[in-house]
Design an enzyme around this catalytic site. Sequence first.
Site, short mmCIF file in Angstrom:
data_model
loop_
_atom_site.label_atom_id
_atom_site.label_comp_id
_atom_site.label_asym_id
_atom_site.label_seq_id
_atom_site.Cartn_x
_atom_site.Cartn_y
_atom_site.Cartn_z
N PHE B 122 0.93 -1.01 0.09
CA PHE B 122 -0.12 -0.06 0.15
C PHE B 122 0.80 1.23 -0.11
O PHE B 122 1.42 1.59 0.87
CB PHE B 122 -1.03 -0.01 1.19
CG PHE B 122 -1.74 1.06 1.42
CD1 PHE B 122 -3.03 1.14 1.15
CD2 PHE B 122 -1.51 2.09 2.32
CE1 PHE B 122 -3.99 2.21 0.98
CE2 PHE B 122 -2.41 3.07 2.51
CZ PHE B 122 -3.49 3.24 1.92
N THR B 125 2.12 7.03 1.71
CA THR B 125 3.17 8.05 2.53
C THR B 125 4.10 8.66 1.56
O THR B 125 4.71 7.87 0.64
CB THR B 125 3.78 7.36 3.63
OG1 THR B 125 2.62 7.07 4.62
CG2 THR B 125 4.69 8.42 4.35
N SER B 131 1.05 12.19 8.24
CA SER B 131 -0.02 12.40 8.80
C SER B 131 -0.93 13.18 7.78
O SER B 131 -2.17 12.76 7.57
CB SER B 131 -0.13 12.97 10.15
OG SER B 131 0.62 12.46 10.91
N ARG B 267 12.39 -17.25 37.96
CA ARG B 267 13.58 -16.70 38.49
C ARG B 267 13.40 -16.29 40.20
O ARG B 267 12.22 -15.92 40.49
CB ARG B 267 13.45 -15.07 38.08
CG ARG B 267 14.31 -13.91 38.67
CD ARG B 267 15.60 -14.52 38.20
NE ARG B 267 16.60 -13.39 38.60
CZ ARG B 267 18.08 -13.50 38.42
NH1 ARG B 267 18.71 -14.64 37.97
NH2 ARG B 267 18.94 -12.60 38.72
N GLY B 340 17.62 -7.18 33.85
CA GLY B 340 18.54 -7.15 32.97
C GLY B 340 18.88 -8.22 31.94
O GLY B 340 19.22 -8.16 30.70
N GLU B 363 -0.08 3.36 9.72
CA GLU B 363 -1.62 3.34 9.54
C GLU B 363 -2.35 4.53 10.43
O GLU B 363 -3.33 4.52 10.83
CB GLU B 363 -2.10 2.16 9.69
CG GLU B 363 -1.65 1.06 8.84
CD GLU B 363 -2.53 -0.24 8.57
OE1 GLU B 363 -3.76 -0.24 8.63
OE2 GLU B 363 -1.79 -1.20 8.38
C1 LIG Z 1 7.94 1.02 9.49
C2 LIG Z 1 7.16 1.44 8.94
C3 LIG Z 1 6.00 1.25 7.73
C4 LIG Z 1 5.35 1.99 7.31
N1 LIG Z 1 4.44 1.31 6.16
C5 LIG Z 1 3.86 2.25 5.25
C6 LIG Z 1 3.11 1.53 4.22
O1 LIG Z 1 3.21 0.51 3.89
N2 LIG Z 1 2.40 2.50 3.25
C7 LIG Z 1 2.43 3.72 3.71
O2 LIG Z 1 1.78 4.50 2.76
N3 LIG Z 1 2.91 4.43 4.82
C8 LIG Z 1 3.65 3.53 5.49
N4 LIG Z 1 4.51 4.17 6.66
C9 LIG Z 1 4.22 5.63 7.00
C10 LIG Z 1 3.38 5.78 8.33
O3 LIG Z 1 1.94 5.61 7.86
C11 LIG Z 1 3.42 7.22 8.51
O4 LIG Z 1 4.85 7.16 9.15
C12 LIG Z 1 2.57 7.69 9.48
O5 LIG Z 1 1.26 8.17 8.83
C13 LIG Z 1 3.13 9.15 10.32
O6 LIG Z 1 3.56 10.10 9.10
P1 LIG Z 1 4.95 10.60 9.38
O7 LIG Z 1 5.84 9.76 9.96
O8 LIG Z 1 5.48 11.48 8.36
O9 LIG Z 1 4.82 11.64 10.83
P2 LIG Z 1 4.24 13.04 10.76
O10 LIG Z 1 3.14 13.20 10.09
O11 LIG Z 1 5.29 13.99 10.54
O12 LIG Z 1 4.02 13.29 12.46
C14 LIG Z 1 4.97 13.63 13.24
C15 LIG Z 1 4.38 13.62 14.64
O13 LIG Z 1 3.55 14.82 14.61
C16 LIG Z 1 2.14 14.40 15.00
N5 LIG Z 1 1.09 15.04 14.21
C17 LIG Z 1 0.99 15.24 12.83
N6 LIG Z 1 -0.18 15.78 12.61
C18 LIG Z 1 -0.60 15.94 13.58
C19 LIG Z 1 -1.96 16.61 13.81
N7 LIG Z 1 -3.01 16.94 12.90
N8 LIG Z 1 -2.61 16.71 15.33
C20 LIG Z 1 -1.76 16.23 16.20
N9 LIG Z 1 -0.58 15.53 16.02
C21 LIG Z 1 0.13 15.68 14.98
C22 LIG Z 1 2.38 12.68 14.72
O14 LIG Z 1 1.24 12.20 15.75
C23 LIG Z 1 3.50 12.49 15.15
O15 LIG Z 1 3.59 12.48 16.42
C24 LIG Z 1 5.20 3.31 7.47
C25 LIG Z 1 5.87 3.84 8.44
C26 LIG Z 1 6.94 3.27 8.95
C27 LIG Z 1 7.73 3.71 10.15
#
Ligand SMILES: Cc1cc2nc3c(=O)[nH]c(=O)nc-3n(C[C@H](O)[C@H](O)[C@H](O)COP(=O)(O)OP(=O)(O)OC[C@H]3O[C@@H](n4cnc5c(N)ncnc54)[C@H](O)[C@@H]3O)c2cc1C
Lengths: 269, 382
Positions: B122, B125, B131, B267, B340, B363
Amino acid sequence: MKFKIMVCIKQVPSSTEIKIDPVTNTLMREGAENIINPFDVYAIEEGVRIRERLADIPELETETVAVTMGPPQSEKILREAISLGADKAVLLSDRSFAGSDTLATSRVLSAAAKKISDVKIIICGKQSMDGDTGQVGPEVAQLLGFPFIGYVSEVRSLDNKKILLKQLKEKKYDIIEAQLPVVISVLKEINNPRIPGLKNMMKAKNASIETWGIKELMIDASKVGLDGSATRVVKIFKHEINSNTKMISSDLKAQIDEIYKEIFTYDKN
Amino acid sequence: MSYFYTEEQEMIIDICNRIVREKINPVRSQLDEDEIFPTEILSEIGRSDLFRLFIPEKWDGMGTGILEVCIATEILSKGCLGVATSYAASGLGFLPILISGSDEQKDRYLPSLASGGKIAAFGLTEADAGSDAGSIKTKAKLEGSNYILNGTKQWITNGGEADIYSVFAVTDESKGIRGASAFIVEKDFEGFSFGKKEKKLGIRASATRELVFENCIVPKENLIGKEGMGFIIAMKTLDKSRPAVGAQAVGVAQAALEEALCYSKIRKQFGQAISSFQAIQHMLAEMATNTEAARQLVYHAAKAVDSELKESSRLSAMAKFFASDVAMKVTTDAVQILGGYGYMRDYPVEKMMRDAKITQIYEGTNQIQKNVIALDLIKNGF
Ligand SMILES: Cc1cc2nc3c(=O)[nH]c(=O)nc-3n(C[C@H](O)[C@H](O)[C@H](O)COP(=O)(O)OP(=O)(O)OC[C@H]3O[C@@H](n4cnc5c(N)ncnc54)[C@H](O)[C@@H]3O)c2cc1C
């Protein structure tokens, strides 16, 4: 053309706590929790794989049939065989089968092979965990006039007429080609049995399993069960293993002397 | 403990327990250590019909609900969250086809995905769209009978390993969020390649890569639904898949709890089993209670999705955020109970703690889940 693969399986008690019938001196199988003889799981898997391998030969109707001779509750292991991929299962059960030795059992199994008809390959496990004889495979082959190839570790190739097998001998392997029909017994190393899939588990639950007795198999009651058995178990007892290992390390001549002495004294007592 | 599972659910549990015991547990620490994608295990999962669960029988599936997917995911996650993520991400990848694809697309793609012969991913991102998924920049331009895709997707689970990708791209920049569309992209389409495999804190058996589109040619008939429906398809997909992330969290929490319970009885310190100390007992009690509460919420959310209740989106978000917070806490406490030893790679709980973290992030982060819940509350009440 029809091409059937018959897999002979047996239910055995899962635990090592085995009761022996004081009258007949045979293993008491009822009551204990029963499982498929572990060696037979490999036989089922191979039976299913052979069917899968034959899938692209045109106009060949293949079917893997699991059979067991045993009391009515051994239906459970037949359902398990279906969950492991067998297409069909038949229970060979009749009061007069009780107490059968390997020869009487083989008569029942070979009669079943005839009734199933078009059986090209019969697969057995290497041996059963409880009886431990490994005789049923060769006896079934003898009764049907099929060749028998034991200790098979690999089915190299096959078609609807012949099969190429790898057979374990004491210290080597032989590659053997045999014309079908054939009876084989398989080793654990032949495959890695699959985990049953959900579809087959559902199929196993709903499958109707036929039961064949002496009437259906058209065999004489005097040829099966305790009466039809050529052997009688006189006594079953626990085997005491007494192994005292002694390490001898010195120069070659001293070692020979020491061993000689050991044998000599051992003989005396 | 009885959960009133149906016979079919019991069978799913049986199968998954065997896969965990025989195929996953013996190799999980090695998969983690060496970051090995679990190709073999996924084939076994495929042979066991677990990819078929949610796909209708018409396309070689078993036609079960999301609840059954959650049950399978929970048990697989007890073994290894990296493996379970790879399994679940294929489901996430084919949901857009299932939800909004044409019959012709379903005929073409679903049977091989149902058998596990092919796996999916999928791709939503991007580097600057996490987000805020509505701000994706990958573009799709219609030229003759093809769309031409340009852009880069980031952190896509199963990237490089999957055969079939649901990809979201902008077809009309002037329409903002309503200008996004969803496409089915096959691995070997011209102009489609992958970035390097990411190095991660946890779920290291899963593969996470960039998807790179450079004038990638996607036939017109691979548009899912209509142009402009992309964002709606993505949201519908995530509403359905979120309970399964909750199920991952419940599985890893349960596994950590079982490890901690077992260890606490063996333990000995101060001449007695550490399970005789009330401090440990209370930790175990809280871990068990929270895991149980999370499980009930996940099952309830899954049933709500399966019955298409109007509150299912809210419940899915609740299940995902609550269960993942529980998983983080329970796995951390499990490490604490093992002391530990728990911190060492010789025991499985440190991996569980590293793995659990992702369930709070992907997600939709837990902060985003709370936004979903609150907006739904304010708009629709009870
Ligand atoms: C191991 C891994 C696998 C993944 N697999 C997939 C995949 O298969 N397909 C895919 O499409 N994506 C995938 N992702 C992406 C994932 O869905 C995103 O990382 C996630 O949606 C968050 O986006 P970001 O990392 O850019 O964080 P950001 O959006 O930059 O967020 C940073 C922080 O700000 C907070 N924040 C942001 N906006 C708001 C708001 N409006 N209100 C309050 N807080 C907010 C967030 O909660 C977070 O704490 C994957 C990510 C990882 C790490």
